[in-house]
Design a protein around this motif. Structure first.
Motif, PDB file in Angstrom:
ATOM      1  N   ALA A 106      44.141  35.050  33.712  1.00 44.31           N
ATOM      2  CA  ALA A 106      43.457  36.071  34.504  1.00 44.31           C
ATOM      3  C   ALA A 106      43.688  37.463  33.933  1.00 44.31           C
ATOM      4  O   ALA A 106      42.770  38.301  33.916  1.00 44.31           O
ATOM      5  CB  ALA A 106      43.940  36.010  35.958  1.00 44.31           C
ATOM      6  N   GLN A 107      44.891  37.740  33.449  1.00 48.39           N
ATOM      7  CA  GLN A 107      45.164  39.051  32.878  1.00 48.39           C
ATOM      8  C   GLN A 107      44.266  39.350  31.693  1.00 48.39           C
ATOM      9  O   GLN A 107      43.823  40.487  31.509  1.00 48.39           O
ATOM     10  CB  GLN A 107      46.638  39.149  32.473  1.00 48.39           C
ATOM     11  N   SER A 108      43.983  38.348  30.870  1.00 51.52           N
ATOM     12  CA  SER A 108      43.081  38.553  29.734  1.00 51.52           C
ATOM     13  C   SER A 108      41.680  38.906  30.214  1.00 51.52           C
ATOM     14  O   SER A 108      41.034  39.824  29.678  1.00 51.52           O
ATOM     15  CB  SER A 108      43.033  37.297  28.860  1.00 51.52           C
ATOM     16  N   LEU A 109      41.192  38.203  31.236  1.00 52.63           N
ATOM     17  CA  LEU A 109      39.869  38.502  31.775  1.00 52.63           C
ATOM     18  C   LEU A 109      39.835  39.894  32.400  1.00 52.63           C
ATOM     19  O   LEU A 109      38.846  40.622  32.261  1.00 52.63           O
ATOM     20  CB  LEU A 109      39.493  37.451  32.825  1.00 52.63           C
ATOM     21  N   ILE A 110      40.902  40.255  33.086  1.00 53.63           N
ATOM     22  CA  ILE A 110      40.962  41.569  33.726  1.00 53.63           C
ATOM     23  C   ILE A 110      40.954  42.673  32.678  1.00 53.63           C
ATOM     24  O   ILE A 110      40.297  43.708  32.821  1.00 53.63           O
ATOM     25  CB  ILE A 110      42.220  41.662  34.619  1.00 53.63           C
ATOM     26  N   ARG A 124      41.009  38.211  43.336  1.00 54.49           N
ATOM     27  CA  ARG A 124      41.141  36.771  43.555  1.00 54.49           C
ATOM     28  C   ARG A 124      42.504  36.267  43.092  1.00 54.49           C
ATOM     29  O   ARG A 124      43.125  35.421  43.748  1.00 54.49           O
ATOM     30  CB  ARG A 124      40.012  36.047  42.812  1.00 54.49           C
ATOM     31  N   THR A 125      42.983  36.789  41.977  1.00 55.98           N
ATOM     32  CA  THR A 125      44.290  36.371  41.459  1.00 55.98           C
ATOM     33  C   THR A 125      45.419  36.847  42.362  1.00 55.98           C
ATOM     34  O   THR A 125      46.387  36.120  42.599  1.00 55.98           O
ATOM     35  CB  THR A 125      44.487  36.898  40.030  1.00 55.98           C
ATOM     36  N   VAL A 126      45.312  38.066  42.861  1.00 56.93           N
ATOM     37  CA  VAL A 126      46.315  38.580  43.801  1.00 56.93           C
ATOM     38  C   VAL A 126      46.387  37.676  45.026  1.00 56.93           C
ATOM     39  O   VAL A 126      47.479  37.300  45.483  1.00 56.93           O
ATOM     40  CB  VAL A 126      45.990  40.026  44.208  1.00 56.93           C
ATOM     41  N   ARG A 127      45.243  37.295  45.558  1.00 54.96           N
ATOM     42  CA  ARG A 127      45.230  36.416  46.732  1.00 54.96           C
ATOM     43  C   ARG A 127      45.891  35.076  46.421  1.00 54.96           C
ATOM     44  O   ARG A 127      46.659  34.546  47.227  1.00 54.96           O
ATOM     45  CB  ARG A 127      43.789  36.178  47.197  1.00 54.96           C
ATOM     46  N   LEU A 178      47.925  43.855  38.658  1.00 54.17           N
ATOM     47  CA  LEU A 178      46.671  43.166  38.364  1.00 54.17           C
ATOM     48  C   LEU A 178      45.425  43.989  38.666  1.00 54.17           C
ATOM     49  O   LEU A 178      44.397  43.819  38.002  1.00 54.17           O
ATOM     50  CB  LEU A 178      46.613  41.855  39.145  1.00 54.17           C
ATOM     51  N   ALA A 179      45.492  44.855  39.661  1.00 56.10           N
ATOM     52  CA  ALA A 179      44.299  45.583  40.084  1.00 56.10           C
ATOM     53  C   ALA A 179      44.420  47.088  39.900  1.00 56.10           C
ATOM     54  O   ALA A 179      43.535  47.831  40.347  1.00 56.10           O
ATOM     55  CB  ALA A 179      43.988  45.255  41.549  1.00 56.10           C
ATOM     56  N   GLY A 180      45.505  47.552  39.262  1.00 58.76           N
ATOM     57  CA  GLY A 180      45.662  48.989  39.033  1.00 58.76           C
ATOM     58  C   GLY A 180      45.818  49.789  40.308  1.00 58.76           C
ATOM     59  O   GLY A 180      45.480  50.978  40.348  1.00 58.76           O
TER      60      GLY A 180
END
Length: 209
Positions: A106-110, A124-127, A178-180
């Protein structure tokens, strides 16, 4: 103590690492007193070192431990005068463990995806991590993300809710990593205050004049 669900080994590990971090003497030139200080600091004891090593081994395998072990460590922290600092440090550590273990793809996609997709993947990853590692639900909807726990082990350990800062710090760090996210986690409701569930809401930092 009633039976408690298993939890990731990284949770009690993070708490013990935070204790050790805060109990480590600073480089202040008082080496003469160092040995006596070490003997008096729980975080530098051989017992804590052994527990850290055991939890690290389990965490490296993404293993779990009985929930009552987490409850015991939460209670241990709760007796300290600097408990709030330990819970805050530990929560951030626990979130970073969760991200490293469960969010590499997920980090790569983000990082590489277009902003809209990156934002959706991040939330979605945080959830997913909040549910899988901390047992919290983060319902969709609303301008800011909300985290809800109906059976928080922090309240099992410390019925007044003093340990809830551990989870609040973890959720804030998940969002930041993950979301800044820049802001604070507001503990709006707490089982320790008689509410049916603990609820934290992400509140973004306001602008500066």
């Amino acid at each position: 103590m009633p039976d408690t669900p298993s939890v990731p080994a990284s949770l009690p590990l993070s708490l013990l690492e935070a204790i050790r971090n805060l109990d480590t003497p600073v480089e202040d030139g008082l080496e003469v007193l160092a040995e006596e200080m070490v003997q008096r600091r729980l975080g530098l004891s051989s017992t804590v070192a052994a527990r850290i090593n055991r939890y690290r081994g389990a965490a490296a395998r993404e293993g779990v431990v009985p929930g009552d072990e987490l409850v015991s460590v939460l209670r241990l922290v709760g007796r300290r005068p600097d408990a709030a600092l330990v819970f805050a440090d530990a929560g951030r550590r626990a979130a970073r463990y969760a991200v490293r273990a469960g969010a590499r793809t997920a980090q790569s996609l983000i990082r590489l995806g277009p902003p809209g997709l990156a934002r959706r993947v991040a939330v979605r990853t945080v959830r997913r991590l909040a549910r899988g590692y901390f047992g919290a639900e983060a319902p969709a909807g609303g301008p800011e993300l909300e985290f809800r726990m109906s059976d928080s082990l922090s309240v099992v350990a410390l019925p007044d809710g003093a340990g809830c800062g551990f989870y609040g710090a973890a959720f804030g760090e998940l969002l930041r990593s993950l979301a800044g996210f820049e802001g604070a986690m507001v503990h709006e409701r707490c089982r320790g205050r008689g509410d049916p569930a603990c609820v934290w809401r992400a509140q973004r930092a306001g602008g500066y004049e």
